[in-house]
Design an enzyme around this catalytic site. Sequence first.
Site, PDB file in Angstrom:
ATOM      1  N   LYS A 179      11.559   5.991 -18.304  1.00 36.98           N
ATOM      2  CA  LYS A 179      12.455   6.547 -17.280  1.00 36.98           C
ATOM      3  C   LYS A 179      12.384   5.704 -16.010  1.00 36.98           C
ATOM      4  CE  LYS A 179      12.097   9.470 -13.911  1.00 36.98           C
ATOM      5  NZ  LYS A 179      13.132   8.980 -12.983  1.00 36.98           N
ATOM      6  N   GLU A 254      -0.836   4.079 -11.647  1.00 36.11           N
ATOM      7  CA  GLU A 254      -0.855   3.053 -10.598  1.00 36.11           C
ATOM      8  C   GLU A 254      -0.211   3.700  -9.376  1.00 36.11           C
ATOM      9  OE1 GLU A 254      -2.413   0.364 -10.923  1.00 36.11           O
ATOM     10  OE2 GLU A 254      -2.351  -0.223 -13.029  1.00 36.11           O
ATOM     11  N   CYS A 288       2.978  -1.474  -3.384  1.00 38.76           N
ATOM     12  CA  CYS A 288       1.702  -0.745  -3.357  1.00 38.76           C
ATOM     13  C   CYS A 288       0.554  -1.657  -2.954  1.00 38.76           C
ATOM     14  CB  CYS A 288       1.446  -0.078  -4.701  1.00 38.76           C
ATOM     15  SG  CYS A 288       1.794  -1.131  -6.093  1.00 38.76           S
ATOM     16  N   GLU A 381       0.080   5.681   3.672  1.00 42.07           N
ATOM     17  CA  GLU A 381       0.892   4.599   3.128  1.00 42.07           C
ATOM     18  C   GLU A 381       2.301   4.734   3.714  1.00 42.07           C
ATOM     19  OE1 GLU A 381       2.002   4.671  -1.154  1.00 42.07           O
ATOM     20  OE2 GLU A 381       1.462   2.552  -1.134  1.00 42.07           O
TER      21      GLU A 381
HETATM   22  P1  NAP Z   1       7.551   9.230  -6.717  1.00 42.12           P
HETATM   23  O1  NAP Z   1       8.147  10.546  -6.432  1.00 42.12           O
HETATM   24  O2  NAP Z   1       6.119   9.168  -7.059  1.00 42.12           O
HETATM   25  O3  NAP Z   1       8.439   8.572  -7.878  1.00 42.12           O
HETATM   26  C1  NAP Z   1       8.001   7.614  -8.822  1.00 42.12           C
HETATM   27  C2  NAP Z   1       8.617   7.910 -10.188  1.00 42.12           C
HETATM   28  O4  NAP Z   1       8.140   9.169 -10.651  1.00 42.12           O
HETATM   29  C3  NAP Z   1      10.141   8.019 -10.181  1.00 42.12           C
HETATM   30  O5  NAP Z   1      10.645   7.552 -11.408  1.00 42.12           O
HETATM   31  C4  NAP Z   1      10.338   9.517 -10.049  1.00 42.12           C
HETATM   32  O6  NAP Z   1      11.599   9.947 -10.507  1.00 42.12           O
HETATM   33  C5  NAP Z   1       9.226  10.041 -10.919  1.00 42.12           C
HETATM   34  N1  NAP Z   1       8.811  11.407 -10.630  1.00 42.12           N
HETATM   35  C6  NAP Z   1       8.915  12.098  -9.456  1.00 42.12           C
HETATM   36  N2  NAP Z   1       8.436  13.340  -9.592  1.00 42.12           N
HETATM   37  C7  NAP Z   1       8.013  13.469 -10.874  1.00 42.12           C
HETATM   38  C8  NAP Z   1       7.428  14.520 -11.628  1.00 42.12           C
HETATM   39  N3  NAP Z   1       7.167  15.705 -11.087  1.00 42.12           N
HETATM   40  N4  NAP Z   1       7.136  14.288 -12.928  1.00 42.12           N
HETATM   41  C9  NAP Z   1       7.377  13.104 -13.498  1.00 42.12           C
HETATM   42  N5  NAP Z   1       7.943  12.071 -12.837  1.00 42.12           N
HETATM   43  C10 NAP Z   1       8.240  12.238 -11.537  1.00 42.12           C
HETATM   44  O7  NAP Z   1       7.795   8.246  -5.511  1.00 42.12           O
HETATM   45  P2  NAP Z   1       9.037   8.290  -4.491  1.00 42.12           P
HETATM   46  O8  NAP Z   1       9.401   9.693  -4.123  1.00 42.12           O
HETATM   47  O9  NAP Z   1      10.073   7.443  -5.066  1.00 42.12           O
HETATM   48  O10 NAP Z   1       8.375   7.558  -3.247  1.00 42.12           O
HETATM   49  C11 NAP Z   1       7.573   8.313  -2.347  1.00 42.12           C
HETATM   50  C12 NAP Z   1       6.406   7.481  -1.862  1.00 42.12           C
HETATM   51  O11 NAP Z   1       5.603   7.088  -2.965  1.00 42.12           O
HETATM   52  C13 NAP Z   1       6.755   6.160  -1.187  1.00 42.12           C
HETATM   53  O12 NAP Z   1       7.096   6.331   0.156  1.00 42.12           O
HETATM   54  C14 NAP Z   1       5.496   5.379  -1.394  1.00 42.12           C
HETATM   55  O13 NAP Z   1       4.554   5.721  -0.407  1.00 42.12           O
HETATM   56  C15 NAP Z   1       4.999   5.846  -2.737  1.00 42.12           C
HETATM   57  N6  NAP Z   1       5.347   4.934  -3.847  1.00 42.12           N
HETATM   58  C16 NAP Z   1       4.392   4.160  -4.382  1.00 42.12           C
HETATM   59  C17 NAP Z   1       4.712   3.297  -5.412  1.00 42.12           C
HETATM   60  C18 NAP Z   1       3.697   2.403  -6.037  1.00 42.12           C
HETATM   61  O14 NAP Z   1       4.055   1.388  -6.619  1.00 42.12           O
HETATM   62  N7  NAP Z   1       2.436   2.736  -5.999  1.00 42.12           N
HETATM   63  C19 NAP Z   1       6.013   3.216  -5.884  1.00 42.12           C
HETATM   64  C20 NAP Z   1       6.983   4.050  -5.333  1.00 42.12           C
HETATM   65  C21 NAP Z   1       6.632   4.899  -4.320  1.00 42.12           C
HETATM   66  P3  NAP Z   1      12.895  10.060  -9.548  1.00 42.12           P
HETATM   67  O15 NAP Z   1      12.551   9.419  -8.257  1.00 42.12           O
HETATM   68  O16 NAP Z   1      13.934   9.355 -10.304  1.00 42.12           O
HETATM   69  O17 NAP Z   1      13.185  11.512  -9.423  1.00 42.12           O
END
Ligand code: NAP
Length: 478
Positions: A179, A254, A288, A381
């Site tokens: 996904k 990760e 990250c 972060e």
């Molecule tokens: P996120 O919510 O953790 O999303 C990452 C992935 O997980 C997306 O594909 C998202 O889907 C999915 N996801 C979200 N809620 C889920 C759940 N309950 N069950 C299963 N999958 C789920 O991250 P974000 O909201 O995009 O970003 C928020 C913050 O996370 C950023 O500001 C940053 O600090 C951090 N982040 C870190 C990384 C990293 O590489 N470590 C990457 C992205 C973000 P959808 O978004 O499509 O709904």
Amino acid sequence: MRKRRLSSLCEGGDGRLSVICHDQYMTTFDVLNPATEAIIASIKQSTVAETDAAIDAAARAFESWRHVAPADRARLLRRFADLVDQNLEQLAQIEVANAGHTIGNARWEAGNVRDVLEYYAAAPERNLGKQIPVAGGIDITFNEPLGVVGIIVPWNFPMPIAGWGFAPALAAGNTVVLKPAEITPMSALRLGELALEAGLPAGVLTIITGTGSEVGWRFVTNEKVAKVCFTGSTQVGKKIMAGAAEQVKRVTLELGGKSANIVFGDSDLELAAARAPYGVFDNAGQDCCARSRILVQRSVFDRFLELLEPAVKGFKVGDPASEDTEMGPLVSAAQLGVVRSFVPDEAPVAFQGSAPVGPGFWFPPTVLTPQSPSDRAVVEEIFGPVVVVLPFEDEADAIRLANDTVYGLSGSIWTSDVGRAIRVARAVDSGNLSVNSHSSVRYSTPFGGFKQSGIGRELGPDALLSFSDVKNVFIATE
Ligand code: NAP
Ligand code: MG
């Protein structure tokens, strides 16, 4: 989200991307170009039932994929790598349009998918077990594939993070449902097409679009998924780990980071200052591994800031499609809002670079010099082009500050003293450190976090083992 005719991104003969419509109505999500805010495609939001159907198909495909001869599995992965290479420019253009990545970065990212596929294409024929001396017979181990692996990809590096999951998972004999993040699905969809074109049987690698709370969470709850490989926020990662515990489901996580870039007084200060922006502002800080806390020895603190200022002001921010652009926009209006919240009017801004005005989710490279170690910008972060610079006294103080975080993903150490470089690298609780460099990722070396930055390692020689379970078999000879 709305009900509308499904469309998707395609490339015209002139190399430009355009939208095509399919004759189907369903719930879709508008995908934007973050540099212009133009809608580039409307993508299907799959339901839980559709997710279950994809998982069922992957489970059926597993029964034959696991028995494909190692050399044939290797050949299919190499063919997939070749097709990624042949379509590298198109994949890169898709990422520029969908994620706002600079074209230079996007080409590297597509090349990384090719390299990771090639690297793990060598694995099926080298997935060696052990023969262990025992009394009364022969004891051998097998690295058995797990079954269906669910990969959940964030929006910051849609292509590499997808590849780091699917390449070793497929090489180990698993099938994959993947996904992408809702806002950046385009490159993953294209990679799914290329996998089929390469000859991977249907159901072996399925890209399924939709929300995290529906499609992603179903990977956690559906019993036919044997492992979840998640990259994203620490908050969602914790939820996934807790949910997976219900079925003792395997996880690789990760998660976030707040990595330190430690600059000692004995370093090449000009070089450390010139490179520091690349360690944190690359991909607009949405990394990250971003070195988002620069820790500078007090004796050279003022001089370092003097050297850093022109490097930050000279950082080229603009149209990600231009060859010389170093930083594009943030990925979304939501992420822009998050980043802005860390730089209120009264923020301790030392200096800022520039960014375009007008449409697009732009934020300039920004340097903060907070007075308190508990300042939100020091602790959390940010995932944007905002860095804090803090002074330290000596080596012990640098290590203390670097480790004063719940995260532990990466970090850099700038010094000309090799003994200090090794002492500090060993003392910082973090998975990926570099000395006099900001590089974190090579497909042939392990990548992953300490503490709340995650569990497990991707890439490198051992990632294959995280997509299999060890089976021990004893054969009596007496
Ligand atoms: P996120 O919510 O953790 O999303 C990452 C992935 O997980 C997306 O594909 C998202 O889907 C999915 N996801 C979200 N809620 C889920 C759940 N309950 N069950 C299963 N999958 C789920 O991250 P974000 O909201 O995009 O970003 C928020 C913050 O996370 C950023 O500001 C940053 O600090 C951090 N982040 C870190 C990384 C990293 O590489 N470590 C990457 C992205 C973000 P959808 O978004 O499509 O709904
Ligand atoms: Mg989220």
